[in-house]
Enzyme design. Structure first.
Site, short mmCIF file in Angstrom:
data_model
loop_
_atom_site.label_atom_id
_atom_site.label_comp_id
_atom_site.label_asym_id
_atom_site.label_seq_id
_atom_site.Cartn_x
_atom_site.Cartn_y
_atom_site.Cartn_z
N MET A 1 0.79 -1.26 -0.06
CA MET A 1 0.13 -0.06 0.05
C MET A 1 0.85 1.22 -0.18
O MET A 1 0.59 2.03 -0.68
CB MET A 1 -0.79 0.14 1.20
CG MET A 1 -1.82 1.02 1.18
SD MET A 1 -3.24 0.88 2.53
CE MET A 1 -4.31 1.89 1.89
N CYS B 1 3.52 7.45 11.72
CA CYS B 1 2.47 8.47 11.23
C CYS B 1 1.39 8.87 12.45
O CYS B 1 0.95 10.07 12.26
CB CYS B 1 1.63 7.49 9.95
SG CYS B 1 0.69 6.37 10.81
N ARG C 1 -8.23 3.14 16.39
CA ARG C 1 -8.59 2.80 15.08
C ARG C 1 -10.02 3.15 14.79
O ARG C 1 -10.89 2.62 15.62
CB ARG C 1 -8.06 1.17 14.59
CG ARG C 1 -8.38 1.10 13.18
CD ARG C 1 -7.11 1.88 12.40
NE ARG C 1 -5.87 1.12 12.69
CZ ARG C 1 -4.71 1.68 12.30
NH1 ARG C 1 -4.73 2.76 12.16
NH2 ARG C 1 -3.63 0.77 12.75
N HIS D 1 -5.27 10.90 10.05
CA HIS D 1 -5.21 10.74 11.60
C HIS D 1 -5.43 12.13 12.35
O HIS D 1 -4.88 13.00 11.93
CB HIS D 1 -3.75 10.13 11.80
CG HIS D 1 -3.36 8.84 11.63
ND1 HIS D 1 -4.45 7.99 10.91
CD2 HIS D 1 -2.24 8.19 11.79
CE1 HIS D 1 -3.75 6.94 10.79
NE2 HIS D 1 -2.61 6.88 10.93
#
Length: 367
Positions: free
Chosen positions: A15, A158, A246, A253
């Site tokens: 990804m 991240c 999540r 985010h």
């Protein structure tokens, strides 16, 4: 004439690797000439290797579609095909660490998204607006390993990129932070593909992401650290407590932050002063006009219900941090909500910005 630097992507079929391929398609400085992945993809064209699992939502760039995928474990296959590589490898950490070192030993610098080398003391963990001076450890890293041209530089996790720049801007302006509580609401794309099963995410929130809270709490200290004797010495603070969740969002985010300044009450900044610091913040990537750098790194939103992932994650190429809901905190001093694009600023485009900084600082001149 094409003067772009030929580059490779390790883990090109995953990804993050796909995001690199897409973002580098029209890059003014870099051109993808080498792609590598697992042995099961090796020998296929890139287009064949990602057939039915190209996730970016556009056509595969024509310049890469017909490249033959190499086995990322065979370092010699990169020789003569690229000058440096972006690492988006998805393996166990020790394997990644050894493989990235093998590329560096072969004279091929590694600009990595992987976490394997984030805590190696002579490997810079870069957010270019915050700690470009950490590039100084690369010379010691090369000397330590006996590497001639190769080296390793990494980007951080991240989950902390949404709030690190606002925190750094305040510290740089003379308002040190003593401690903070951070609650992250992290997009499903951060789990890679296929990621979290849909049955677990639809109509749900998962209040645990393995290893994420530890990364969020620790990496802050290395990023804010100083270079000493060719190594990075961690900062002593701020103290961070993290809750990582999540949530059913594709990209973006979000972090809800409450913080306390390490200052007497009469020296703490007002909300007006904090907004001024954030709005006026500029750093080396902006001074150097790096291609992937946002013009305004921190964007302050005044709407009572912003930032929001769908509305704000793509601000300034997906590289700006959007901050809103700045207000006083009844427990600490202030609280706010911050948002960044986790697969752009937090992943591939953040890695590309690191490479742009390295090029601008001459680290690719003699390859």
């Amino acid at each position: 004439m094409n003067n772009r630097i030929p580059v490779g992507v390790l883990g090109a079929t995953g990804m993050v690797g796909q995001r690199y391929i897409y973002l580098l398609a029209n890059h003014p400085w870099f051109e993808v000439t080498f792609v590598a992945a697992s042995p099961r993809s090796a020998g296929k064209t890139y287009q064949e290797a990602v057939q039915n699992r190209w996730l970016i939502g556009c056509d595969i760039p024509s310049g890469v579609a017909d490249l033959i995928v190499s086995d990322a474990n065979i370092v010699s296959e990169a020789a003569g095909k690229c000058k440096f590589v972006f690492s988006a490898l998805e393996m166990d950490k020790e394997t990644i660490k050894s493989l990235e070192a093998a590329y560096a030993e072969a004279g091929i610098p590694v600009v990595s998204n992987a976490s394997a080398n984030r805590w190696t003391e002579d490997v810079p963990m870069l957010i270019p607006e915050i700690n470009p001076e950490h590039l100084a450890v690369i010379d010691e890293q090369k000397k330590h390993h006996g590497w001639d041209k190769g080296f390793i530089a990494v980007k951080p996790n991240c989950s902390l990129q949404s709030y690190m720049m606002p925190i750094f801007a305040l510290q740089q302006a003379g308002y040190p932070v003593r401690r903070m509580i951070v609650t992250t609401l992290q997009a499903v794309s951060g789990a890679g593909y296929p990621g979290v099963p849909s049955f677990d995410m639809i109509d749900n929130i998962v209040p645990y992401i393995g290893g994420e809270e530890e990364k969020t709490e620790r990496e802050v200290l290395k990023i804010l650290g100083t270079v000493k004797d060719g190594k990075i010495e961690n900062a002593s603070g701020p103290l961070v407590a993290a809750h990582c969740n999540r949530v059913p969002v594709i990209d973006g985010h979000t972090a809800c932050v409450s913080l306390e300044f390490d200052l007497p009450n009469d020296k703490k900044p007002s909300l007006f002063e904090i907004e001024r610091v954030w709005t006026e913040f500029r750093a080396l990537p902006q001074k150097l006009a790096l291609p992937s750098a946002p013009l305004q790194p921190i964007i302050v939103r005044h709407e009572e219900n912003r930032p929001q992932p769908r509305r704000d994650r793509d601000a300034d190429k997906g590289m700006a941090v959007s901050v809103g809901r700045l207000r006083t905190c009844p427990v600490f001093d202030i609280r706010f909500v911050a948002l960044s694009h986790n697969t752009k600023r937090g992943a591939a485009l953040g890695g590309i910005l690191n490479a742009e900084l390295l090029k601008a600082k001459g680290f690719f001149d003699n390859l």
